[in-house]
Design a protein around this motif. Structure first.
Motif, PDB file in Angstrom:
ATOM      1  N   ALA A 138       0.830  -1.199   0.000  1.00 52.99           N
ATOM      2  CA  ALA A 138       0.000   0.000   0.000  1.00 52.99           C
ATOM      3  C   ALA A 138       0.868   1.254   0.000  1.00 52.99           C
ATOM      4  O   ALA A 138       1.993   1.252   0.510  1.00 52.99           O
ATOM      5  N   ASN A 139       0.346   2.325  -0.588  1.00 56.17           N
ATOM      6  CA  ASN A 139       1.038   3.611  -0.589  1.00 56.17           C
ATOM      7  C   ASN A 139       1.072   4.163   0.834  1.00 56.17           C
ATOM      8  O   ASN A 139       0.021   4.407   1.429  1.00 56.17           O
ATOM      9  N   PRO A 140       2.272   4.370   1.410  1.00 58.85           N
ATOM     10  CA  PRO A 140       2.343   4.816   2.806  1.00 58.85           C
ATOM     11  C   PRO A 140       2.151   6.314   2.993  1.00 58.85           C
ATOM     12  O   PRO A 140       2.098   6.793   4.124  1.00 58.85           O
ATOM     13  N   TYR A 141       2.059   7.067   1.888  1.00 54.22           N
ATOM     14  CA  TYR A 141       1.965   8.523   2.004  1.00 54.22           C
ATOM     15  C   TYR A 141       0.501   8.956   2.030  1.00 54.22           C
ATOM     16  O   TYR A 141      -0.065   9.364   1.022  1.00 54.22           O
ATOM     17  N   ARG A 142      -0.084   8.843   3.171  1.00 59.38           N
ATOM     18  CA  ARG A 142      -1.494   9.193   3.298  1.00 59.38           C
ATOM     19  C   ARG A 142      -1.671  10.706   3.231  1.00 59.38           C
ATOM     20  O   ARG A 142      -0.903  11.456   3.846  1.00 59.38           O
ATOM     21  N   ASN A 143      -2.657  11.130   2.456  1.00 60.70           N
ATOM     22  CA  ASN A 143      -2.990  12.551   2.387  1.00 60.70           C
ATOM     23  C   ASN A 143      -3.861  12.897   3.592  1.00 60.70           C
ATOM     24  O   ASN A 143      -4.996  12.408   3.705  1.00 60.70           O
ATOM     25  N   PRO A 144      -3.367  13.734   4.522  1.00 61.91           N
ATOM     26  CA  PRO A 144      -4.156  14.030   5.731  1.00 61.91           C
ATOM     27  C   PRO A 144      -5.455  14.755   5.430  1.00 61.91           C
ATOM     28  O   PRO A 144      -6.367  14.771   6.240  1.00 61.91           O
ATOM     29  N   LYS A 172     -10.452  12.724   3.265  1.00 64.02           N
ATOM     30  CA  LYS A 172     -11.446  12.202   4.201  1.00 64.02           C
ATOM     31  C   LYS A 172     -12.449  11.309   3.475  1.00 64.02           C
ATOM     32  O   LYS A 172     -13.639  11.291   3.788  1.00 64.02           O
ATOM     33  N   SER A 173     -11.975  10.579   2.485  1.00 61.91           N
ATOM     34  CA  SER A 173     -12.855   9.734   1.694  1.00 61.91           C
ATOM     35  C   SER A 173     -13.548   8.705   2.584  1.00 61.91           C
ATOM     36  O   SER A 173     -12.899   8.038   3.394  1.00 61.91           O
ATOM     37  N   PRO A 174     -14.853   8.555   2.425  1.00 63.37           N
ATOM     38  CA  PRO A 174     -15.567   7.544   3.221  1.00 63.37           C
ATOM     39  C   PRO A 174     -15.203   6.140   2.780  1.00 63.37           C
ATOM     40  O   PRO A 174     -14.728   5.918   1.665  1.00 63.37           O
ATOM     41  N   VAL A 221     -17.390   2.688  -4.022  1.00 68.04           N
ATOM     42  CA  VAL A 221     -16.609   1.555  -4.522  1.00 68.04           C
ATOM     43  C   VAL A 221     -15.956   2.016  -5.817  1.00 68.04           C
ATOM     44  O   VAL A 221     -16.406   1.705  -6.912  1.00 68.04           O
ATOM     45  N   LEU A 222     -14.875   2.784  -5.697  1.00 68.90           N
ATOM     46  CA  LEU A 222     -14.320   3.494  -6.848  1.00 68.90           C
ATOM     47  C   LEU A 222     -12.902   3.069  -7.225  1.00 68.90           C
ATOM     48  O   LEU A 222     -12.362   3.571  -8.208  1.00 68.90           O
TER      49      LEU A 222
END
Length: 238
Positions: free
Chosen positions: A74-80, A83-85, A146-147
């Motif tokens: 998984a991409n470890p660089y989370r965008n803070p 806030k995607s559900p 579901v995108l």
């Protein structure tokens, strides 16, 4: 090793990598917010785990499918600010299956009513129903979040975002992962959850894949990514 320890190791690794390249990091390593949604899973890369160690632990060519069907990173660089559900997969699958059954009945009705009429009219109506079904599935996927979708199992966040799919395709091309003369295909997870594959999609007049590399790249030659059609207007087939 705890998640905090792995995060510290990953930050240290990134800092060392930045020094080797002698390039200023756009964001100081100490301020990076690293996040792994697959933390703790044996079939996934972990924060702070060197790539060589990861490949030795889960060698792609020899790891048995009984051990893990898929090997994940998984991409470890989370965008803070993201806030995607969370996707409502069960809701999507249930409602999507109903859409498929309704469309299948509509197709049968079209074929029955047009049995004695012009064949071209039946073909036109079936094509219209296929396009309408694809639109209904896309709308439902958007409603239930579901995108996600993949090209050769490289995931993108939103299959409706054709510009982003093209961006990833260009990166794969730059990395030399696309062979000249060989087409790769992009399939939304929405289609996977509905069991729409090559053997079943044709029954609904659909393709198992939404995009393919040949058509995307050809379209980009005559239209820059910034001027690409709107998301729902871009319909590509094999």
């Amino acid at each position: 090793m705890s998640g905090n320890d792995r995060q510290a190791m990953e930050q240290e690794r990134l800092a060392r990598q930045g020094k080797r390249k002698r390039e200023p990091s756009p964001v100081p390593a100490s301020n990076l917010e690293l996040f792994n949604p697959l933390e703790g899973q044996d079939d996934a890369w972990q924060l702070g785990e060197p790539v060589d160690d990861f490949v030795r632990r889960l060698p792609p060519y020899t790891t048995s499918i009984s051990t893990c069907p898929w090997i994940w990173a998984a991409n470890p660089y989370r965008n803070p600010r993201d806030k995607s559900p969370s996707p409502r997969v069960q809701d999507f699958t249930s409602r999507g299956t109903e859409l498929l059954q309704q469309s299948l009945q509509t197709r049968r009705d079209i074929q029955k009513e047009g049995a004695k009429g012009p064949r071209g009219m039946v073909t036109k109506q079936l094509l219209q129903e296929s396009k309408a079904l694809q639109e209904r599935i896309s709308d439902l996927a958007k409603d239930t979040h579901v995108l996600s979708g993949k090209a050769i199992c490289v995931y993108t966040k939103d299959f409706l975002d054709a510009d982003d799919v093209l961006r990833v395709l260009h990166e794969l091309e730059t990395m030399g992962l696309i062979n000249v003369g060989r087409t790769i295909y992009y399939k939304p997870d929405a289609y996977t959850y509905l069991d729409l594959r090559r053997e079943t999609a044709a029954e609904y007049g659909l393709q198992a894949s939404l995009y393919n590399s040949r058509t995307l790249l050809a379209a980009n030659k005559v239209s820059k990514p910034s001027s690409f059609p709107q998301k729902k207007q871009l319909t590509l087939k094999k």
